[in-house]
Design a protein around this motif. Structure first.
Motif, PDB file in Angstrom:
ATOM      1  N   GLY A  35      -9.323  18.492  26.393  1.00 45.52           N
ATOM      2  CA  GLY A  35      -9.180  17.079  26.694  1.00 45.52           C
ATOM      3  C   GLY A  35     -10.066  16.170  25.874  1.00 45.52           C
ATOM      4  N   TYR A  36     -10.792  16.719  24.883  1.00 48.98           N
ATOM      5  CA  TYR A  36     -11.670  15.930  24.036  1.00 48.98           C
ATOM      6  C   TYR A  36     -11.247  16.060  22.575  1.00 48.98           C
ATOM      7  N   ALA A  59     -21.635  16.549  15.562  1.00 50.57           N
ATOM      8  CA  ALA A  59     -20.261  16.110  15.753  1.00 50.57           C
ATOM      9  C   ALA A  59     -20.230  14.916  16.694  1.00 50.57           C
ATOM     10  N   SER A  60     -19.113  14.218  16.706  1.00 49.33           N
ATOM     11  CA  SER A  60     -18.866  13.188  17.701  1.00 49.33           C
ATOM     12  C   SER A  60     -17.759  13.678  18.629  1.00 49.33           C
ATOM     13  N   ARG A  61     -17.809  13.210  19.874  1.00 46.30           N
ATOM     14  CA  ARG A  61     -16.834  13.631  20.878  1.00 46.30           C
ATOM     15  C   ARG A  61     -16.355  12.409  21.637  1.00 46.30           C
ATOM     16  N   GLU A  62     -15.066  12.363  21.898  1.00 42.09           N
ATOM     17  CA  GLU A  62     -14.490  11.322  22.740  1.00 42.09           C
ATOM     18  C   GLU A  62     -13.300  11.909  23.491  1.00 42.09           C
ATOM     19  N   GLY A  91     -20.404  22.199  27.968  1.00 42.16           N
ATOM     20  CA  GLY A  91     -19.312  23.155  28.119  1.00 42.16           C
ATOM     21  C   GLY A  91     -19.056  23.834  26.786  1.00 42.16           C
ATOM     22  N   TYR A  92     -17.796  24.184  26.567  1.00 38.07           N
ATOM     23  CA  TYR A  92     -17.467  24.792  25.280  1.00 38.07           C
ATOM     24  C   TYR A  92     -16.110  24.282  24.807  1.00 38.07           C
ATOM     25  N   ALA A  93     -15.906  24.361  23.509  1.00 36.26           N
ATOM     26  CA  ALA A  93     -14.644  23.973  22.890  1.00 36.26           C
ATOM     27  C   ALA A  93     -14.181  25.126  22.012  1.00 36.26           C
ATOM     28  N   VAL A  94     -12.886  25.165  21.719  1.00 32.78           N
ATOM     29  CA  VAL A  94     -12.331  26.240  20.896  1.00 32.78           C
ATOM     30  C   VAL A  94     -11.479  25.622  19.796  1.00 32.78           C
ATOM     31  N   HIS A  95     -11.698  26.083  18.571  1.00 34.07           N
ATOM     32  CA  HIS A  95     -10.875  25.657  17.443  1.00 34.07           C
ATOM     33  C   HIS A  95     -10.590  26.864  16.573  1.00 34.07           C
ATOM     34  N   ASP A  96      -9.316  27.114  16.305  1.00 28.95           N
ATOM     35  CA  ASP A  96      -8.905  28.275  15.506  1.00 28.95           C
ATOM     36  C   ASP A  96      -9.518  29.566  16.046  1.00 28.95           C
TER      37      ASP A  96
END
Length: 388
Positions: free
Chosen positions: A20-21, A41-44, A91-96
């Motif tokens: 969602g970000y 990084a920036s997050r929105e 939290g955590y994010a996932v990319h590739d």
């Protein structure tokens, strides 16, 4: 202690969405083989909204599901720690298929960068600055050591990696302890560290961890995690950091004539999480023989009250140190309050700003800061007025 130069790493901007970000990776913050990679990084929110600066820590997963479980465990543990002097984990994010731990970013620099800047301009951090930083970290450790799990049972948490690259200095005078990824805890359902893995930074390791290898305690399952391990190990690490700030050199870089190599060598299966600048046996020997006489020799020029505080934190046996982090914190704060001009966040903010400005004017920091990148000058893509 000499440090190898940093690797350069990628600088291309990368955008992706996760959870969602929307994330935009601007540049590397730390890309050094001795420390976790950190990206600024920036997050929105994906649908738009305020933009926030964050740090992303990419996590290289191990085979199977255990690697992802360790990521989730680090996030879960960090969310139990709510303290202004502990860097938040969102939290955590996932990319590739690569997970990133998403962490709070405090504008400023790591303590290591400030220490290197001081060396670059040929002066020391003030004793008050060093005591203030150590007191704030001790306050964070006091909270962490008392933290309870979801079941309301004590976690018996030990950070295990307190060092200059785990202490963040804000440009507003705030101090944060970061990165609990190497922490020992009794978190319900936690995954045990691999046997023989020396967690944290060996340069700031407490002697009782090494004694656990040399003289294992009855029932000890891991040769590098004594059953009696507790938060006082972190106080030894913080004591070393405090002494390093005060004397402007790594305390265990004393003349080799003070030391003798340990007889028992670490077996090949013992691995270190952070590479060492010395042979592990030599470093271990120096830690184990860094007793009151050696501390006195290194700290002889310090103000007497600070020398007593440091000496107590660096006692070889935990029972002889401060019984808890709040006692160390209170001793340091009492010394600060007793100065002719009390020293606090505002004074620390001003001293750090002067130091970084002086290093920037001389161009000296670039020659010394081989770990953190982009502190001086602020990169053009990171206008602080664009973020909140």
């Amino acid at each position: 202690m000499s440090r190898p130069p940093a690797s350069r790493g990628p600088t291309a901007r990368l955008d992706f969405e996760s959870g969602g970000y929307r994330y935009s990776i601007h540049r590397p913050l730390v890309t050094h083989p001795h420390y976790d990679t950190l990206l600024l990084a920036s997050r929105e929110y994906a649908e738009g909204g305020p933009v926030k600066l964050v740090e992303l820590k990419p996590v290289v997963l191990e085979e199977g599901h255990e690697g992802l479980e360790r990521v989730l465990e680090e996030v879960r543990l960090a969310r139990l720690l709510h303290h202004p002097n502990i860097a938040g984990v969102y939290g955590y994010a996932v990319h590739d298929e690569l997970p990133y731990i998403v962490m709070e970013h405090l504008r400023g620099c790591y303590l290591l960068t400030a220490m290197d800047a001081a060396v670059a301009v040929g002066r020391r951090l003030s004793p008050a600055f060093a005591a203030y930083v150590a007191a704030e970290v001790a306050d964070a450790l006091d909270h962490a050591h008392r933290c309870e799990g979801e079941d309301r049972e004590p976690l018996h948490l030990v950070h295990r990696a307190v060092g200059p690259m785990r202490i963040r200095l804000g440009r507003n005078g705030r101090v944060q302890l970061t990165n609990f990824g190497a922490a020992y805890s009794e978190l319900l359902g936690r995954i045990r560290s691999p046997d023989g893995l020396l967690r944290g930074d060996p340069a700031y390791i407490a002697p009782e961890i090494l004694r656990g290898f040399l003289r294992p305690e009855p029932g000890q399952r891991d040769i590098l995690t004594p059953r009696s391990l507790d938060g006082r190990a972190d106080l030894f690490s913080l004591g070393l950091v405090l002494l390093e700030m005060l004397v402007a050199s790594y305390p265990l870089d004393a003349p080799d004539t003070l030391w003798r190599d340990v007889k028992r060598r670490f077996p090949a299966e013992v691995r270190v999480e952070v590479p060492t600048f010395l042979e592990l046996e030599t470093l271990a020997d120096r830690v184990l023989h860094f007793g009151p006489e050696e501390v006195q020799q290194v700290a002889e020029d310090l103000p007497a009250p600070l020398r007593r505080i440091v000496a107590r934190a660096l006692r070889p046996h935990p029972d002889e140190r401060h019984p808890s982090a709040d006692v160390l914190r209170d001793e340091l704060r009492a010394w600060l309050q007793g100065l002719p001009r009390p020293y606090g966040a505002k004074e620390a903010e001003q001293e750090l700003a002067r130091l970084l400005q002086e290093a920037s004017d001389l161009g000296g920091l670039a020659a010394h800061a081989g770990v953190e990148r982009g502190v001086l000058p602020l990169p053009p893509d990171m206008d602080p007025n664009d973020f909140h």
